[in-house]
Design a protein around this motif. Sequence first.
Motif, mmCIF file in Angstrom:
data_model
loop_
_atom_site.group_PDB
_atom_site.id
_atom_site.type_symbol
_atom_site.label_atom_id
_atom_site.label_comp_id
_atom_site.label_asym_id
_atom_site.label_seq_id
_atom_site.Cartn_x
_atom_site.Cartn_y
_atom_site.Cartn_z
ATOM 1 N N ALA A 103 62.034 48.564 -15.201
ATOM 2 C CA ALA A 103 61.861 48.765 -16.639
ATOM 3 C C ALA A 103 60.766 47.873 -17.199
ATOM 4 O O ALA A 103 60.020 48.271 -18.110
ATOM 5 C CB ALA A 103 63.182 48.508 -17.364
ATOM 6 N N ASP A 104 60.633 46.668 -16.663
ATOM 7 C CA ASP A 104 59.570 45.768 -17.110
ATOM 8 C C ASP A 104 58.201 46.280 -16.683
ATOM 9 O O ASP A 104 57.204 46.066 -17.394
ATOM 10 C CB ASP A 104 59.807 44.369 -16.543
ATOM 11 N N VAL A 145 59.296 46.825 -6.270
ATOM 12 C CA VAL A 145 58.433 47.576 -7.185
ATOM 13 C C VAL A 145 57.869 46.634 -8.251
ATOM 14 O O VAL A 145 56.674 46.660 -8.560
ATOM 15 C CB VAL A 145 59.209 48.731 -7.833
ATOM 16 N N HIS A 146 58.731 45.786 -8.810
ATOM 17 C CA HIS A 146 58.279 44.824 -9.819
ATOM 18 C C HIS A 146 57.276 43.844 -9.224
ATOM 19 O O HIS A 146 56.242 43.539 -9.843
ATOM 20 C CB HIS A 146 59.491 44.081 -10.386
ATOM 21 N N MET A 147 57.551 43.367 -8.025
ATOM 22 C CA MET A 147 56.648 42.416 -7.382
ATOM 23 C C MET A 147 55.307 43.081 -7.062
ATOM 24 O O MET A 147 54.241 42.502 -7.302
ATOM 25 C CB MET A 147 57.287 41.862 -6.105
ATOM 26 N N GLY A 173 50.392 49.124 -6.959
ATOM 27 C CA GLY A 173 51.415 48.205 -6.462
ATOM 28 C C GLY A 173 52.776 48.855 -6.363
ATOM 29 O O GLY A 173 53.521 48.629 -5.395
ATOM 30 N N VAL A 174 53.118 49.688 -7.340
ATOM 31 C CA VAL A 174 54.392 50.409 -7.326
ATOM 32 C C VAL A 174 54.449 51.376 -6.150
ATOM 33 O O VAL A 174 55.442 51.427 -5.410
ATOM 34 C CB VAL A 174 54.579 51.166 -8.658
ATOM 35 N N ALA A 175 53.391 52.157 -5.977
ATOM 36 C CA ALA A 175 53.357 53.155 -4.903
ATOM 37 C C ALA A 175 53.498 52.504 -3.533
ATOM 38 O O ALA A 175 54.257 52.969 -2.680
ATOM 39 C CB ALA A 175 52.064 53.961 -4.984
#
Length: 597
Positions: A103-104, A145-147, A173-175
């Motif tokens: 969410a962040d 995912v956040h990292m 980064g998410v992918a």
Amino acid sequence: MAEKLIKSNLVLSRLRRLVKSEQLVLSLLALVVGAMAGGGTILFRDGILLVQALVYGWGEESLHQHLMGLSNWHLILGPTAGGLVVGIFIYKFLPGQRPHGVADVIDSASFNDARMSTRCGIKSAIASAVSLGSGASLGREGPVVHMGASFGAWLARVLHLRRGAARTLLGCGVASAVAASFNAPLAGMFFAHEVVLGHYARTAFAPIVMSSVMGTVITRLYYGSEVAFLIPLHNIQSFWEFPAFALLGLLAGITAMLTVRAIPIVQKVADTTRAPLWCRPAIAGLVVGIVGLGFPQIIGVGYGAMNDALYETYSLTFLIGLLFAKAFVVAICMGLGFAGGMFSPSLFLGAMLGGAFGIVATHALPDFSSGHGAYTLVGMGAVAAAVLGAPISTTLIVFELTGDYQLTIAVMLASVLASVIMDQANGGSFFHWQLKMRGLSTNWGREVNLLRMIKVADIMKREYVTVPLSHDLPSVRSALFNAPYAELFVVDDKGKLHGTITLTDLRNAAFDTDAAQNMTAGEVARSKPPVLFRTDSIEKAIRLMEQTGEEHLPVLNNGEDREMIGFVHEKDAMMAYNNALLELQSEERGDAPPKLF
């Protein structure tokens, strides 16, 4: 010799032109982010197993089998002690004294120009690794995912990239993180577009694909080509099964909705008890340990238990028991502040729901059933799609795990129906609910998000004229004559804003010369004018201008010292919004590569 020199110069000239291509540069940066996120995912997963080995003496994925041989006090003490450590760590070191997650990342991409703290990303990953390693009944995908997104934001910040390019690197980064977690590059790429970016522009597509592939390559070099789940082969026996898959999708949507709705209930109960934030994860750990005495499968991430369900090793009653036990402890862990994600818990819930449903369906219509293992897999995709708001990504995960096209169609049907139930009953996914609790919503539309994303500090002008309170009227007239936009700002000795003076404010003094001789700037000024603060958005600026009729407003550092630092003109606010809107539309249409600098 001269010909060789000419050819060499031509080659160098072409290389320079090639490097100047913003799309190529962005793709190269995507590879860097992909490698960082893939490496971070490996460190995170190994960190979980390291903590798990320290707490339970077992450093492998199939934790539940080892837990069956441990004493009761060990099962209770492990997650409780881990919760205490995590609670203190979050309370002391994380912004907002809460764990951070997907969410962040959505918040950053939609409302904050893709700005994220790398330190917060690493600290959140550490907290999540300790949580999951000590037995928190949450998931490992959300933290990575956040990292991974924080790595993309860091590179964009270091290179001073513009909003469009920064958002693309955030998605990279998410992918990479999702692809590395599941060994599923297609799912990682679509998850970034579907959940975080909210568009499929071709200018962002290529970098995100490259980052997703890089994350997959990195983890395959380290772990091998094995997928996250050991999936047995399944074939759909008959298309008459599809009504059963649709019904499973409806049940999956209800399960997802009830689980997500239970989380704020736990939070409200915790708030009424006034339990300190730092001790709440320990309370959650105690609950996990107690429930784990009967169902050790719910302790930790739970991939081993999901594999058992896929291979049809659990009975109907045990599957139902695991479903309710897991939903209960997930709500407790998330509501009381344990660090972790919702991806793995949603897969776990879907596996138990699908397995139980499959046993019933197979018993009712044995000739038309593909076996309850197939329903287990469909249930996993359906519940995950509803909780995460990502039906495309979860469908692709199942396809990459199985390679079974027919079963993927079943997952697609169930996932869409589950997502519809979740949207109608809950107003969106778990991440949307988290944003709503913060007063944010991705349903406002890109235009409103843009208005809230741009801050007045980014567009305010610093060329303004101030006068002290004691200035006499002739001095005020002289200063006003040379002031930009024909407005003066009256401040006291400490630089605090007292009021404003325009030509209209001088109309009385201009005709009453006798009274004007003894008047000062402080007496002529309009006291307590409408003001903005540096952290306000241009949405607030435009709304305040409409309400007051002002064309420009002073900007203060904060509400306490009221130090004036600039002013915002209406045309500048509208111009900033228009430029950002054009840039966003160009990014989403893919008309041109995003401008890097």
